[in-house]
Enzyme design. Structure first.
Site, PDB file in Angstrom:
ATOM      1  N   ASP A   8       0.849  -1.187   0.000  1.00  0.00           N
ATOM      2  CA  ASP A   8       0.000   0.000   0.000  1.00  0.00           C
ATOM      3  C   ASP A   8       0.886   1.238   0.000  1.00  0.00           C
ATOM      4  OD1 ASP A   8      -2.006  -1.813   0.165  1.00  0.00           O
ATOM      5  OD2 ASP A   8      -2.828  -1.127   2.079  1.00  0.00           O
ATOM      6  N   ASP A 130     -15.311  -3.270  -1.996  1.00  0.00           N
ATOM      7  CA  ASP A 130     -15.033  -3.126  -0.569  1.00  0.00           C
ATOM      8  C   ASP A 130     -16.373  -3.002   0.133  1.00  0.00           C
ATOM      9  OD1 ASP A 130     -12.379  -2.949  -1.411  1.00  0.00           O
ATOM     10  OD2 ASP A 130     -12.495  -0.771  -1.573  1.00  0.00           O
TER      11      ASP A 130
END
Length: 245
Positions: A8, A130
């Site tokens: 990330d 998500d």
């Protein structure tokens, strides 16, 4: 099943967030290319990159880092998500050597864009869904919609989407195990292969995904667990390869 290390990216560094909160981030390395090297040397067969700044800003911010990793490992499948909301951005990443782009927010707000992207870049598009309590979240998880994950996933079946990355926000970065029942339900409800994400803590969580006996689950993304040492990439991949069930 593939074990897919996550890198990330925030402000050029490799970080992990807890439950998607930018203010709750831990920096694991200021050299993401070296971090990629570590996972490649550990035997990973695919990398999952996320441009966190891009997810919030709606356009690539850490694109140079992504390109550097793709150039260093031209034969390694790389998937990138975060801020991918135009065909131009997809083209940029594909030309840079990225194997898959993950469309998240735009897939929820403008599902027809997914069909457009799949047509322009066949075999390159993954949809990132998500969710919180089964409902899709967008804009770096800042907004929760009234759209159900399974309903939206089914919409993309005819488009030629390569996979769905399903992340349970409540689990992400918490290392409390992933949402196996819902991941299994999603994999069984759609013809699109599913990659599980969020909450993987150790080998027991990998085993739980395999024990779900859902052939549609083709991979598991892991972040905090491999950075904090509760999961070993090579060991987990070997476990998947040798799993008899």
């Amino acid at each position: 099943m593939l074990i897919i290390p996550a890198i990330d990216l925030k402000d050029g560094a490799c970080v992990r967030l807890r439950q998607g909160r930018m203010e709750d981030s831990t920096v694991f390395s200021d050299d993401p290319v070296s971090m990629a090297a570590k996972w490649v040397e550990g035997g990973c067969r695919r990398l999952h990159l996320v441009d966190l700044n891009g997810a919030f800003e709606g356009q690539p911010v850490n694109g140079e880092v992504v390109t550097a990793i793709a150039k260093r490992y031209p034969n390694l499948p790389i998937q990138i998500g975060g801020g991918i909301r135009s065909l131009e951005t997809i083209e940029h990443y594909v030309k840079a050597g990225v194997s898959y782009v993950i469309i998240g927010t735009k897939a929820v707000k403008q599902p027809e864009f997914v069909a457009e992207a799949c047509k322009a870049f066949p075999g390159k598009v993954i949809v990132g869904l998500d969710a919180k309590d089964g409902f899709v979240a967008t804009d770096g998880w800042a907004e929760v919609s009234s759209v159900q994950v399974i309903d939206l996933a089914k919409r993309f079946e005819a488009d030629g989407v390569s996979a769905i990355v399903y992340t349970d926000i409540a689990k992400d970065g918490m290392m409390q195990g992933c949402n196996v029942p819902f991941t299994k339900a999603l994999a069984e409800a759609t013809r699109i292969p599913v990659i599980a994400s969020g909450g993987i803590h150790n080998l027991g969580d990998i085993k739980a995904l395999l024990d779900a006996k859902a052939p549609g689950i083709i991979g598991a993304i892991t972040g905090r667990a491999i950075y904090e040492g509760t999961l070993d990439v090579a060991e987990a991949q070997a476990f998947c390869d040798n799993y008899q069930g």
